[in-house]
Design an enzyme around this catalytic site. Structure first.
Site, PDB file in Angstrom:
ATOM      1  CG  HIS A 307      -3.970  96.173  60.430  1.00 19.62           C
ATOM      2  ND1 HIS A 307      -3.695  95.865  61.727  1.00 19.62           N
ATOM      3  CD2 HIS A 307      -3.555  97.441  60.230  1.00 19.62           C
ATOM      4  CE1 HIS A 307      -3.138  96.916  62.308  1.00 19.62           C
ATOM      5  NE2 HIS A 307      -3.039  97.881  61.423  1.00 19.62           N
ATOM      6  CG  ASP A 364      -1.768 103.291  55.126  1.00 23.86           C
ATOM      7  OD1 ASP A 364      -1.912 104.424  55.589  1.00 23.86           O
ATOM      8  OD2 ASP A 364      -0.915 102.485  55.523  1.00 23.86           O
TER       9      ASP A 364
HETATM   10  N1  ACO Z   1      -2.523  91.155  49.323  1.00 22.35           N
HETATM   11  C1  ACO Z   1      -2.547  89.822  49.049  1.00 22.35           C
HETATM   12  N2  ACO Z   1      -2.321  88.861  49.978  1.00 22.35           N
HETATM   13  C2  ACO Z   1      -2.077  89.271  51.241  1.00 22.35           C
HETATM   14  C3  ACO Z   1      -2.049  90.636  51.601  1.00 22.35           C
HETATM   15  C4  ACO Z   1      -2.293  91.596  50.588  1.00 22.35           C
HETATM   16  N3  ACO Z   1      -2.287  92.899  50.863  1.00 22.35           N
HETATM   17  N4  ACO Z   1      -1.782  90.744  52.916  1.00 22.35           N
HETATM   18  C5  ACO Z   1      -1.628  89.504  53.375  1.00 22.35           C
HETATM   19  N5  ACO Z   1      -1.811  88.599  52.364  1.00 22.35           N
HETATM   20  C6  ACO Z   1      -1.810  87.131  52.474  1.00 22.35           C
HETATM   21  C7  ACO Z   1      -0.395  86.602  52.721  1.00 22.35           C
HETATM   22  O1  ACO Z   1       0.269  86.318  51.519  1.00 22.35           O
HETATM   23  C8  ACO Z   1      -0.690  85.369  53.538  1.00 22.35           C
HETATM   24  O2  ACO Z   1      -1.146  84.379  52.652  1.00 22.35           O
HETATM   25  P1  ACO Z   1      -0.859  82.802  52.964  1.00 22.35           P
HETATM   26  O3  ACO Z   1      -1.544  82.522  54.267  1.00 22.35           O
HETATM   27  O4  ACO Z   1      -1.438  82.078  51.806  1.00 22.35           O
HETATM   28  O5  ACO Z   1       0.635  82.672  53.054  1.00 22.35           O
HETATM   29  C9  ACO Z   1      -1.880  85.789  54.406  1.00 22.35           C
HETATM   30  O6  ACO Z   1      -2.557  86.810  53.646  1.00 22.35           O
HETATM   31  C10 ACO Z   1      -1.519  86.331  55.775  1.00 22.35           C
HETATM   32  O7  ACO Z   1      -0.606  87.425  55.601  1.00 22.35           O
HETATM   33  P2  ACO Z   1       0.582  87.746  56.582  1.00 22.35           P
HETATM   34  O8  ACO Z   1       1.684  88.393  55.784  1.00 22.35           O
HETATM   35  O9  ACO Z   1       0.929  86.559  57.401  1.00 22.35           O
HETATM   36  O10 ACO Z   1      -0.082  88.817  57.538  1.00 22.35           O
HETATM   37  P3  ACO Z   1       0.703  89.778  58.498  1.00 22.35           P
HETATM   38  O11 ACO Z   1      -0.225  90.037  59.644  1.00 22.35           O
HETATM   39  O12 ACO Z   1       2.069  89.260  58.805  1.00 22.35           O
HETATM   40  O13 ACO Z   1       0.902  91.104  57.612  1.00 22.35           O
HETATM   41  C11 ACO Z   1       0.525  93.183  56.561  1.00 22.35           C
HETATM   42  C12 ACO Z   1       0.076  92.199  57.655  1.00 22.35           C
HETATM   43  C13 ACO Z   1       2.042  93.426  56.656  1.00 22.35           C
HETATM   44  C14 ACO Z   1      -0.186  94.513  56.792  1.00 22.35           C
HETATM   45  C15 ACO Z   1       0.167  92.584  55.173  1.00 22.35           C
HETATM   46  O14 ACO Z   1      -1.226  92.339  55.121  1.00 22.35           O
HETATM   47  C16 ACO Z   1       0.584  93.511  54.033  1.00 22.35           C
HETATM   48  O15 ACO Z   1       1.760  93.485  53.627  1.00 22.35           O
HETATM   49  N6  ACO Z   1      -0.372  94.337  53.486  1.00 22.35           N
HETATM   50  C17 ACO Z   1      -0.080  95.245  52.396  1.00 22.35           C
HETATM   51  C18 ACO Z   1       0.683  96.459  52.915  1.00 22.35           C
HETATM   52  C19 ACO Z   1      -0.172  97.399  53.736  1.00 22.35           C
HETATM   53  O16 ACO Z   1      -1.265  97.778  53.350  1.00 22.35           O
HETATM   54  N7  ACO Z   1       0.387  97.813  54.879  1.00 22.35           N
HETATM   55  C20 ACO Z   1      -0.247  98.797  55.758  1.00 22.35           C
HETATM   56  C21 ACO Z   1      -0.639  98.189  57.059  1.00 22.35           C
HETATM   57  S1  ACO Z   1      -1.567  99.342  58.004  1.00 22.35           S
HETATM   58  C22 ACO Z   1      -0.432 100.329  58.684  1.00 22.35           C
HETATM   59  O17 ACO Z   1       0.718 100.041  58.887  1.00 22.35           O
HETATM   60  C23 ACO Z   1      -0.897 101.625  59.028  1.00 22.35           C
END
Ligand code: ACO
Length: 436
Positions: A307, A364
């Site tokens: 998140h 979610d």
């Molecule tokens: N699975 C595996 N790796 C992940 C995930 C995941 N679900 N989420 C983040 N990471 C990793 C990224 O690859 C990144 O790794 P790195 O540092 O080695 O490059 C690190 O964790 C940080 O991730 P960011 O993308 O920078 O985090 P950000 O805050 O920008 O994104 C987000 C948050 C979009 C929710 C992301 O975690 C994601 O895409 N999750 C899956 C989709 C999801 O569940 N979305 C619902 C969000 S809740 C809502 O909207 C109600």
């Protein structure tokens, strides 16, 4: 405690005021930065930028706190109802008995949609995604209620628009589902409360009696409360941004629906179930899928994990996980993907990749399992999220208008080609001009 922050640039020191929120959050007010220094700030994805001062929702991502207008989400989910929470978010206070009666009556009386709009459904392909139908239909409401197109509505006209939006969104959503099945639509009935009515429009058939299950009504009401607002997320910011151009409320909400649709935002709940189904079809080996999520050469992410703001736990996920267990038990549903979800969560929470990056289950991760158990089809999950988020979007739009916020217009740092002269195509093709 310092009241200003200092920036040193080209050997000059500039003082910028600090702003303090009611929960002691601090921000540097940079509204005079460009005038004073010629500089702008750069913050891709707005990870460090506050877009507004807001009184609606407080969340602390480190501590896993979420409050609507000061009330903890745990208390609201346990003791309140979705429409009471909608009133709280939109008008700032929990309603008195009389206010609540007026609010719910106003919503109940606006649940029909214009018969001409019913014909729109005929033109959509049966496989049309209900989020695109929802967004189009919500925007189309503005063509039927031209009295509410001006942004600065009187309090009475605004109240009617709010009633219409909350009531008709539920009808539009349920009818999109009926249409996808080729079934006759079920009209709303005033004897039902909001959640009962939605379930009736979704699942009743003219050919047989349908009884709304109170366990399902309770679970749905809770889910809608948990989704009702989440401060300046992607869709709420979209609603505020579109609204800041003084586009009407229907158009602004429709834009919010579209922003929610993406899999990085509300679309994730649909993707979670699809992911769990894929793991089940693959033999249930969730460790293999965890490895995929960690592999930087594989685009796969663990959907429902991570998140932007919560870096400890998502309080909504905690409530939903408990509700999920209760609903499945009460309904006698034995869903194998719940076991996969629990195993996946347990494994991820002790895996250093997820621990180091502070990736926890979000709202979610379990909501889709409840929706599935109560019979909501997978491609309607994000629509359910939109139903819940609607009062939050309305509250955000209303606050933005009341604050008289300026049109949202970020700046940029240009990194493209520098000035160059136009050359006609024939000369370019002759190779007379090299790429600048
Ligand atoms: N699975 C595996 N790796 C992940 C995930 C995941 N679900 N989420 C983040 N990471 C990793 C990224 O690859 C990144 O790794 P790195 O540092 O080695 O490059 C690190 O964790 C940080 O991730 P960011 O993308 O920078 O985090 P950000 O805050 O920008 O994104 C987000 C948050 C979009 C929710 C992301 O975690 C994601 O895409 N999750 C899956 C989709 C999801 O569940 N979305 C619902 C969000 S809740 C809502 O909207 C109600």
């Amino acid at each position: 405690m310092s009241k200003t922050a200092k920036i040193i640039y080209n050997d000059k020191t500039y003082e910028l005021p600090l702003v303090e929120g009611s929960e002691q959050e601090h921000a540097i007010d940079i509204s005079s930065l460009r005038d004073k220094t010629g500089l702008i700030t750069l913050d891709s994805g707005y990870k460090n930028s506050g877009a507004t001062l807001s009184k609606i929702t407080f969340l602390d991502g480190e501590l896993g706190i979420l409050r609507y207008r000061g009330y903890p989400i745990e208390q609201l989910a346990e003791k309140s109802s979705f429409l009471e929470v909608a009133h709280l978010l939109i008008y700032g206070e929990l309603p008195t008995t009389e206010q609540f009666s007026n609010f719910t009556t106003g919503i109940t009386r606006h649940s029909l949609i214009h018969e001409d709009m019913k014909r729109f459904y005929e033109a959509y392909p049966k496989k049309a995604h209900p989020m695109s139908i929802l967004a189009s239909m919500l925007c189309s409401l503005s063509t039927f209620y031209s009295d509410s197109l001006t942004p600065k509505l009187s309090p009475e006209a605004l109240a009617t628009t709010i009633h219409r939006l909350i009531a008709k969104t539920s009808t539009i959503a349920a009818w999109a589902y009926k249409n996808s099945l080729g079934h006759p639509v079920m009209y709303p009935q005033n004897k039902f409360n909001y959640c009962e009515n939605f379930l009736h429009m979704m699942f009743a058939m003219p050919t047989e009696d349908y009884e709304v299950d109170p366990v399902v009504v309770d679970a749905l009401d809770k889910l809608l409360i948990l989704h009702a607002d989440h401060e300046q997320n992607c869709s709420a910011s979209t609603v505020r941004m579109v609204g800041s151009s003084h586009a009407n409320l229907y158009a602004s909400i429709s834009a919010g629906v579209l922003a929610l649709w993406g899999p990085r935002h509300g679309g994730a709940n649909q993707e979670v179930i699809q992911m769990l189904e894929a793991i089940k079809a693959d033999g249930g080996d969730y460790k293999k899928w965890l490895a995929k999520a960690k592999d930087k050469n594989d685009p796969f992410l663990l959907m429902g994990f991570g998140h932007r703001v919560y870096k400890n736990f998502d309080p909504r996920a905690t409530i939903i996980k408990k509700a999920c267990d209760q609903v499945l038990k009460k309904l006698g549903v034995n869903d194998p993907i719940l076991e996969i979800a629990k195993g996946l969560e347990e494994e991820a929470l002790k895996d250093s990749y997820f621990v180091e990056r502070k990736l926890y289950p979000n709202v979610d991760f379990y909501s889709g399992i409840i929706y599935r158990a109560i019979g909501i089809p997978t491609d309607m999950f994000t629509v359910m999220f939109a139903l819940g988020r609607l009062p939050g979007w309305i509250a955000q739009w209303k606050e933005m208008m009341e604050n008289k916020e300026p049109i949202a217009r970020p700046r940029q740092i240009y990194t493209g080609a520098v000035t160059r002269d136009y050359v006609p195509a024939k000369q370019r093709e002759k190779g007379k001009v090299l790429v600048a």
